[in-house]
Every structure is written in structure tokens, then in C-alpha cells.
Design a protein around this motif. Structure first.
Motif, PDB file in Angstrom:
ATOM      1  N   VAL A 146      -6.072  47.379  28.668  1.00 46.92           N
ATOM      2  CA  VAL A 146      -5.063  47.434  29.724  1.00 46.92           C
ATOM      3  C   VAL A 146      -3.987  46.383  29.475  1.00 46.92           C
ATOM      4  O   VAL A 146      -2.802  46.615  29.717  1.00 46.92           O
ATOM      5  CB  VAL A 146      -5.714  47.210  31.102  1.00 46.92           C
ATOM      6  N   MET A 147      -4.396  45.222  28.988  1.00 49.15           N
ATOM      7  CA  MET A 147      -3.454  44.166  28.622  1.00 49.15           C
ATOM      8  C   MET A 147      -4.039  43.358  27.475  1.00 49.15           C
ATOM      9  O   MET A 147      -5.251  43.359  27.261  1.00 49.15           O
ATOM     10  CB  MET A 147      -3.147  43.250  29.819  1.00 49.15           C
ATOM     11  N   THR A 148      -3.167  42.676  26.747  1.00 48.84           N
ATOM     12  CA  THR A 148      -3.625  41.849  25.642  1.00 48.84           C
ATOM     13  C   THR A 148      -4.160  40.519  26.180  1.00 48.84           C
ATOM     14  O   THR A 148      -3.969  40.178  27.357  1.00 48.84           O
ATOM     15  CB  THR A 148      -2.484  41.571  24.656  1.00 48.84           C
ATOM     16  N   TYR A 149      -4.806  39.767  25.299  1.00 49.90           N
ATOM     17  CA  TYR A 149      -5.331  38.461  25.698  1.00 49.90           C
ATOM     18  C   TYR A 149      -4.195  37.528  26.115  1.00 49.90           C
ATOM     19  O   TYR A 149      -4.334  36.771  27.077  1.00 49.90           O
ATOM     20  CB  TYR A 149      -6.133  37.846  24.550  1.00 49.90           C
ATOM     21  N   ALA A 150      -3.101  37.569  25.399  1.00 47.39           N
ATOM     22  CA  ALA A 150      -1.961  36.718  25.743  1.00 47.39           C
ATOM     23  C   ALA A 150      -1.364  37.111  27.081  1.00 47.39           C
ATOM     24  O   ALA A 150      -0.968  36.255  27.886  1.00 47.39           O
ATOM     25  CB  ALA A 150      -0.899  36.786  24.642  1.00 47.39           C
ATOM     26  N   GLN A 151      -1.286  38.405  27.353  1.00 49.49           N
ATOM     27  CA  GLN A 151      -0.756  38.863  28.639  1.00 49.49           C
ATOM     28  C   GLN A 151      -1.640  38.431  29.796  1.00 49.49           C
ATOM     29  O   GLN A 151      -1.153  38.217  30.911  1.00 49.49           O
ATOM     30  CB  GLN A 151      -0.604  40.383  28.622  1.00 49.49           C
ATOM     31  N   PHE A 152      -2.940  38.295  29.536  1.00 45.33           N
ATOM     32  CA  PHE A 152      -3.843  37.825  30.586  1.00 45.33           C
ATOM     33  C   PHE A 152      -3.440  36.423  31.038  1.00 45.33           C
ATOM     34  O   PHE A 152      -3.446  36.123  32.237  1.00 45.33           O
ATOM     35  CB  PHE A 152      -5.280  37.822  30.080  1.00 45.33           C
ATOM     36  N   ALA A 153      -3.097  35.547  30.089  1.00 53.32           N
ATOM     37  CA  ALA A 153      -2.677  34.187  30.443  1.00 53.32           C
ATOM     38  C   ALA A 153      -1.429  34.221  31.316  1.00 53.32           C
ATOM     39  O   ALA A 153      -1.318  33.480  32.305  1.00 53.32           O
ATOM     40  CB  ALA A 153      -2.429  33.362  29.178  1.00 53.32           C
ATOM     41  N   ASP A 154      -0.474  35.086  30.982  1.00 47.10           N
ATOM     42  CA  ASP A 154       0.729  35.215  31.800  1.00 47.10           C
ATOM     43  C   ASP A 154       0.400  35.686  33.213  1.00 47.10           C
ATOM     44  O   ASP A 154       0.954  35.191  34.197  1.00 47.10           O
ATOM     45  CB  ASP A 154       1.698  36.215  31.155  1.00 47.10           C
ATOM     46  N   SER A 155      -0.507  36.637  33.321  1.00 48.28           N
ATOM     47  CA  SER A 155      -0.829  37.207  34.632  1.00 48.28           C
ATOM     48  C   SER A 155      -1.545  36.212  35.537  1.00 48.28           C
ATOM     49  O   SER A 155      -1.529  36.364  36.764  1.00 48.28           O
ATOM     50  CB  SER A 155      -1.677  38.470  34.462  1.00 48.28           C
ATOM     51  N   MET A 156      -2.174  35.193  34.971  1.00 44.50           N
ATOM     52  CA  MET A 156      -2.897  34.197  35.750  1.00 44.50           C
ATOM     53  C   MET A 156      -2.073  32.927  35.996  1.00 44.50           C
ATOM     54  O   MET A 156      -2.590  31.930  36.500  1.00 44.50           O
ATOM     55  CB  MET A 156      -4.196  33.804  35.036  1.00 44.50           C
ATOM     56  N   SER A 157      -0.785  32.959  35.665  1.00 47.52           N
ATOM     57  CA  SER A 157       0.031  31.740  35.733  1.00 47.52           C
ATOM     58  C   SER A 157       0.115  31.165  37.143  1.00 47.52           C
ATOM     59  O   SER A 157       0.126  29.938  37.324  1.00 47.52           O
ATOM     60  CB  SER A 157       1.434  32.025  35.203  1.00 47.52           C
ATOM     61  N   TRP A 158       0.163  32.021  38.145  1.00 44.81           N
ATOM     62  CA  TRP A 158       0.274  31.505  39.515  1.00 44.81           C
ATOM     63  C   TRP A 158      -0.988  30.757  39.930  1.00 44.81           C
ATOM     64  O   TRP A 158      -0.920  29.760  40.663  1.00 44.81           O
ATOM     65  CB  TRP A 158       0.558  32.655  40.487  1.00 44.81           C
ATOM     66  N   LEU A 159      -2.141  31.203  39.440  1.00 45.69           N
ATOM     67  CA  LEU A 159      -3.379  30.483  39.728  1.00 45.69           C
ATOM     68  C   LEU A 159      -3.399  29.143  39.008  1.00 45.69           C
ATOM     69  O   LEU A 159      -3.903  28.153  39.542  1.00 45.69           O
ATOM     70  CB  LEU A 159      -4.586  31.320  39.287  1.00 45.69           C
ATOM     71  N   VAL A 160      -2.854  29.105  37.804  1.00 43.33           N
ATOM     72  CA  VAL A 160      -2.794  27.852  37.045  1.00 43.33           C
ATOM     73  C   VAL A 160      -1.955  26.824  37.789  1.00 43.33           C
ATOM     74  O   VAL A 160      -2.301  25.632  37.834  1.00 43.33           O
ATOM     75  CB  VAL A 160      -2.226  28.106  35.636  1.00 43.33           C
ATOM     76  N   ILE A 161      -0.869  27.261  38.382  1.00 43.97           N
ATOM     77  CA  ILE A 161      -0.001  26.339  39.128  1.00 43.97           C
ATOM     78  C   ILE A 161      -0.781  25.669  40.257  1.00 43.97           C
ATOM     79  O   ILE A 161      -0.750  24.443  40.409  1.00 43.97           O
ATOM     80  CB  ILE A 161       1.219  27.094  39.685  1.00 43.97           C
ATOM     81  N   PHE A 162      -1.493  26.443  41.045  1.00 43.18           N
ATOM     82  CA  PHE A 162      -2.227  25.870  42.168  1.00 43.18           C
ATOM     83  C   PHE A 162      -3.424  25.047  41.695  1.00 43.18           C
ATOM     84  O   PHE A 162      -3.798  24.058  42.338  1.00 43.18           O
ATOM     85  CB  PHE A 162      -2.667  26.979  43.125  1.00 43.18           C
ATOM     86  N   PHE A 163      -4.014  25.431  40.571  1.00 47.50           N
ATOM     87  CA  PHE A 163      -5.106  24.637  40.012  1.00 47.50           C
ATOM     88  C   PHE A 163      -4.592  23.253  39.618  1.00 47.50           C
ATOM     89  O   PHE A 163      -5.220  22.236  39.928  1.00 47.50           O
ATOM     90  CB  PHE A 163      -5.692  25.357  38.800  1.00 47.50           C
ATOM     91  N   VAL A 164      -3.441  23.201  38.956  1.00 50.26           N
ATOM     92  CA  VAL A 164      -2.844  21.911  38.577  1.00 50.26           C
ATOM     93  C   VAL A 164      -2.474  21.109  39.821  1.00 50.26           C
ATOM     94  O   VAL A 164      -2.657  19.887  39.865  1.00 50.26           O
ATOM     95  CB  VAL A 164      -1.609  22.131  37.689  1.00 50.26           C
ATOM     96  N   ALA A 165      -1.951  21.788  40.845  1.00 51.46           N
ATOM     97  CA  ALA A 165      -1.534  21.102  42.060  1.00 51.46           C
ATOM     98  C   ALA A 165      -2.695  20.449  42.787  1.00 51.46           C
ATOM     99  O   ALA A 165      -2.518  19.435  43.484  1.00 51.46           O
ATOM    100  CB  ALA A 165      -0.822  22.076  42.996  1.00 51.46           C
ATOM    101  N   VAL A 166      -3.893  20.994  42.646  1.00 48.56           N
ATOM    102  CA  VAL A 166      -5.068  20.422  43.298  1.00 48.56           C
ATOM    103  C   VAL A 166      -5.757  19.402  42.395  1.00 48.56           C
ATOM    104  O   VAL A 166      -6.120  18.313  42.827  1.00 48.56           O
ATOM    105  CB  VAL A 166      -6.048  21.533  43.718  1.00 48.56           C
ATOM    106  N   VAL A 167      -5.930  19.742  41.136  1.00 48.83           N
ATOM    107  CA  VAL A 167      -6.701  18.898  40.230  1.00 48.83           C
ATOM    108  C   VAL A 167      -5.907  17.682  39.765  1.00 48.83           C
ATOM    109  O   VAL A 167      -6.459  16.572  39.650  1.00 48.83           O
ATOM    110  CB  VAL A 167      -7.185  19.719  39.026  1.00 48.83           C
ATOM    111  N   GLY A 168      -4.617  17.840  39.494  1.00 48.19           N
ATOM    112  CA  GLY A 168      -3.803  16.714  39.026  1.00 48.19           C
ATOM    113  C   GLY A 168      -3.871  15.502  39.948  1.00 48.19           C
ATOM    114  O   GLY A 168      -4.175  14.387  39.500  1.00 48.19           O
ATOM    115  N   PRO A 169      -3.615  15.675  41.246  1.00 51.09           N
ATOM    116  CA  PRO A 169      -3.749  14.541  42.165  1.00 51.09           C
ATOM    117  C   PRO A 169      -5.162  13.977  42.240  1.00 51.09           C
ATOM    118  O   PRO A 169      -5.348  12.777  42.435  1.00 51.09           O
ATOM    119  CB  PRO A 169      -3.315  15.141  43.514  1.00 51.09           C
ATOM    120  N   GLU A 170      -6.169  14.832  42.082  1.00 50.84           N
ATOM    121  CA  GLU A 170      -7.549  14.332  42.084  1.00 50.84           C
ATOM    122  C   GLU A 170      -7.785  13.386  40.908  1.00 50.84           C
ATOM    123  O   GLU A 170      -8.546  12.422  41.020  1.00 50.84           O
ATOM    124  CB  GLU A 170      -8.532  15.501  42.016  1.00 50.84           C
TER     125      GLU A 170
END
Length: 293
Positions: free
Chosen positions: A76-100
């Protein structure tokens, strides 16, 4: 008038006689602790909720894509496209973990204790950065491995099919590493500016999400050159621009990469390198200033 005399009591304290580890071991311990902190390991159940919720979402998504592929007989999508599709989750993960990782230490004032050990000021920042990069890479890379295993066990071409899947997986893992390095560099720099985790989290989200409308505005300008350089305006789209240049068809249909970034691919690569280098330099300077207080 009698003079008071002091008394020394032996309460059983003993000198440490074990091996005294040096700077490398301190760096490794700090890196390992930061990686555990990113996923809430060794902490309360409350601290585990968000990171493992994100992990669950990306893994379930990868498993779902694998199941759909097994039914359709094609990806359905390539491995690289999977990373793009999860970018919004990465943003919130960084926003929570970075300050921790860094804001808590700033707020509690424990940095002088860290720097009283054989740990250079820059080592602290680099260890925290490396732990966040690793956490983000695992967050994007582990689901890709799930997709690969599902594809490898269902391929009809035997070892040749597995080999082709591996050749598709490796660029996806490298692309995930690019996401991890860029997002961790920007996010940790912002988090290091304040000891208040809420402010740090808000600043990280703003840096990634509030720059996205700028990309949209530039992409509809009448100048073609401006349209092709529009993805430079946001860290998220900057990574995608580098991916379009280096991975091409693995991220976009044939011809789409050329339409989006034209001949400016090397400019995107240079911009990504400068962004990461600048963020890391500012991060090191930040902790040199904090330690000097």
C-alpha cells in the motif's frame, strides 16, 4: 567557664574502593538513562502512557498495512512513505519527550551535580541528543521492520523477493534516521531554553506546525522557483524535500519529485545539514552558558 569539645562519631561509612569509571562510561550511562526516559522505562505508570501509546499506534498501523498487503498482493505504501505518514506523531513525541530529557534537569537544578563529575558540558547535551535520536529512529524503524517481516513471510518469490524487500527497507531506515536527527536537533534545542516543560512542549509544536502554513503560501506563489523552494520553510517539509531528492520514486510517483523541488535537491540537502549543525552548535553553547552560571 568550661570549654566545649567536639566529638567525632564513627557511624560506619566506608570509602568507595571499587573501580572509578571515566568520562566514556558516564556518557554511556547518561545516554542509556535518556533512552529509558524517552519510553518511560523505570518510571511511574503515568510516564509510560504517552510514549507507549504512540508506539502502539505506529506498530498497529504497520501491522494493518502488512495485513492489507497480504490481501491485495502489493504494498500500500513504501517503507519511506510510512515515515512521512507518521510525521505528526513524531512531532508530538518530540514535544513530550524532549522536555522530559532536559527541561526537568534545568528546573530541578541538578546540572551542577552532573558537571562536577568527569563529564564535559558538551557531553551532557550530546548524550541527551543521541538518546532522543535513537528513540525517534526506533519509533519509525521498528514498525518498518514489522512491515518487512510480514512481506518477507508472504512473498511468492522466495529469497529473491526477500532480498528485494530488504533493498526497499534499508532506504526507509535511513530516511527514518534523517527524520530522527532533524527533529531531535530542533526539538531538544527548543526544550533546553526553558525549565518549564509545558512551555518547551508548546514551543516545539509551534516550530513544526506553525511553519507549515508558510509552505502552503509559498507553494501557490506565481514564481516557479519559489514553489520549488517552498518546502524549505518548515523542518517537516525540509526532510521530505531531502527524501524526494535522494529517494525519488520510493516517496512519490514518477515525476512528482521534480514537480515539487525541481532542480533544487542539493539545496535541500545543504539546508538540512546546516539546520542540524546550527541546532547542535547552539545546543552546545546553551549548556556552556548554563554550566557557567
Amino acid at each position: 567557664m568550661s570549654e566545649s569539645t567536639g566529638v567525632i562519631h564513627d557511624i560506619g561509612y566506608q570509602r568507595y574502593t571499587g573501580p572509578r569509571l571515566g568520562r566514556r562510561q558516564v556518557f554511556g550511562a547518561l545516554y542509556g538513562h535518556g533512552l529509558r526516559t524517552a519510553f518511560g522505562l523505570g518510571r511511574t505508570a503515568k510516564a509510560k502512557i504517552f510514549p507507549w501509546l504512540v508506539v502502539g499506534i505506529v506498530v498497529v498501523t504497520a501491522a494493518g498495512l502488512t495485513a492489507v498487503r497480504s490481501q491485495l498482493g502489493r504494498a500500500v505504501m513504501t517503507y519511506a512513505q510510512f515515515a512521512d505518514s507518521m510525521s505528526w506523531l513524531v512531532i508530538f513525541f518530540v514535544a513530550v519527550v524532549g522536555p522530559e530529557l532536559v527541561s526537568r534537569d534545568l528546573r530541578s537544578g541538578v546540572l551542577p551535580l552532573y558537571f562536577s563529575r568527569p563529564l564535559a558540558r558538551g557531553d551532557y547535551a550530546l548524550a541527551k541528543l543521541l538518546s532522543l535520536v535513537t528513540a525517534l529512529w526506533l519509533l519509525l524503524g521498528a514498525p518498518q521492520l514489522v512491515m518487512f517481516l510480514g512481506a518477507a513471510f508472504t512473498t511468492d518469490d522466495g529469497m529473491h523477493g526477500v532480498w528485494n524487500e530488504l533493498l526497499d527497507l534499508l532506504p526507509g531506515l535511513l530516511y527514518a534516521a534523517l527524520w530522527a536527527v532533524v527533529f531531535a536537533s530542533v526539538g531538544l534545542l527548543i526544550a533546553s531554553l526553558t525549565g518549564k516543560r509545558a512551555f518547551a512542549a508548546g514551543g516545539i509544536v509551534a516550530a513544526f506546525l506553525m511553519t507549515t502554513p508558510i509552505v502552503g503560501t509559498l507553494s501557490i506563489m506565481p514564481s516557479r522557483a519559489v514553489n520549488e523552494l517552498a518546502l524549505l520553510a518548515s523542518p517537516s517539509t525540509l526532510v521530505q524535500g531531502v527524501g524526494l531528492y535522494t529517494l525519488g520514486d520510493l516517496l512519490a510517483p514518477a515525476g512528482e519529485a521534480n514537480r515539487l523541488i525541481g532542480g533544487f535537491g542539493p539545496v535541500y540537502v545543504l539546508a538540512a545539514v546546516l539546520l542540524v549543525a546550527g541546532c547542535v552548535t547552539l545546543l552546545l553553547l546553551r549548556y556552556r552558558k548554563v554550566a557557567a552560571r
